[in-house]
Design an enzyme around this catalytic site. Structure first.
Site, PDB file in Angstrom:
ATOM      1  CB  CYS A 133       6.941   2.087  -1.751  1.00  0.00           C
ATOM      2  SG  CYS A 133       6.531   0.586  -0.838  1.00  0.00           S
ATOM      3  CB  CYS A 136       3.801   1.890   0.194  1.00  0.00           C
ATOM      4  SG  CYS A 136       5.397   1.424   0.873  1.00  0.00           S
ATOM      5  CG  ASP A 137       2.051   4.557  -2.105  1.00  0.00           C
ATOM      6  OD1 ASP A 137       1.526   4.510  -0.987  1.00  0.00           O
ATOM      7  OD2 ASP A 137       3.065   5.226  -2.352  1.00  0.00           O
TER       8      ASP A 137
END
Length: 309
Positions: A133, A136-137
């Site tokens: 993701c 997300c990261d």
């Protein structure tokens, strides 16, 4: 004998927990079912820095905070792997490997799993440089070299997203051309931060014991083994909705996702779906929580309608 509830929620990730919060606050009897610990995929996430209220928090810690916040409203939590669901009038009968439960309302929050490469290092470095993701990261890899494995829409979209923060993004694809839609390909090829490695079969994800350092791949044309340095490896080779137990309800689309309206309602009255299991584009904790609040409130509304009949 089936245990009876007003609401059965299958899945204890952020969406399912939020639905339980809203439904149990409305004085409905609620059962949360999950085959694993509460928190869902948050338990596999080292740090979360895009959930409002926390500049940075570990995934399991956020899961525990969510769980603790709902338990004062006393929903039941049971471990169980759902095998099947059948309709019995207005009731939904949920059969697990440990028991059978019945309720007029079913909320499906089982999420989706990313397909894995199943190569050495992938599991070892998950959360330590291996990610599924970019949204997300990506922030953890600012000014770093990263690799994206895959060639479809998701891989290229996430690669473009990563390029806003990363020093460089190398797309590693097992074919000699991308499968992504032409407009995405055009954007990617025009992006000066993006590079491409073709005909590359990923053999392993490499690291120093603590974090990712790169990948080893095989050139399918020459059969030569090569290495690529990268601080992060983002894998996009497909996503699978976790919907097999719900096939008999005939609520799945042709790819296994569950379509809903804006109220999280499926085409079966009293059956709701939320979070990553829905047919949608963005799959994040924040919008799973939003879905869960809607589903929990809609469960109350549905029960009121049943009681009025």
């Amino acid at each position: 004998m089936s245990k009876k509830y007003d609401v059965i929620i299958v899945g204890a990730g952020p969406g399912g927990l939020t639905a339980a919060l809203y439904a149990s606050r409305a004085n409905l009897s609620v059962l949360i079912l999950d085959r694993g610990p509460y928190g869902g995929q948050m338990n596999n996430t080292d740090l979360i820095d895009n959930y409002p209220g926390f500049s940075e928090i570990k995934g399991p810690e956020l899961g525990k905070k969510m769980y603790d916040s709902i338990m004062k409203f006393k929903p039941d939590f049971e471990y169980g792997d759902v095998q099947s669901v059948k309709l019995d009038g207005t009731n939904k009968v949920v059969t697990t490997d440990t028991g059978e439960y019945t309720a007029p309302i079913l909320i499906i929050a089982t999420g989706a799993d990313h397909k894995h490469l199943n190569v050495p290092g992938e599991e070892e470095y998950s959360g330590k440089g291996v990610s599924y993701c970019a949204v997300c990261d990506a922030a953890f890899f600012k000014d770093e070299d990263v690799a994206v494995i895959g060639g479809g829409d998701s891989a290229i979209e996430e690669g473009i997203y990563l390029s806003q923060l990363a020093k460089s993004v190398t797309v590693v694809h097992r074919r000699d051309q991308l499968r992504a839609q032409p407009t995405l390909q055009k954007r990617a090829f025009a992006n000066k931060k993006m590079k491409f490695v073709w005909n590359a079969q990923t053999e392993s994800i490499d690291g120093d014991g603590n974090k990712v350092t790169g990948i080893t791949y095989r050139d399918k044309k020459t059969d030569e083994e090569k290495k690529l340095s990268a601080a992060g490896v983002f894998i996009y080779v497909g996503v699978l909705p976790q919907t097999a137990p719900f096939k008999a309800l005939n609520i799945l689309d042709d790819k296994g996702w569950i379509p809903t309206d804006n109220h999280m309602r499926t085409k079966v009255p009293g059956v709701f779906a939320l979070g990553d299991v829905r047919a949608k584009d963005l799959r994040q904790i924040a919008n799973a929580v939003g879905d869960g609040s809607i589903a929990g409130q809609e469960a109350y509304n549905y029960m009121q309608d049943l009681n009025d009949k």
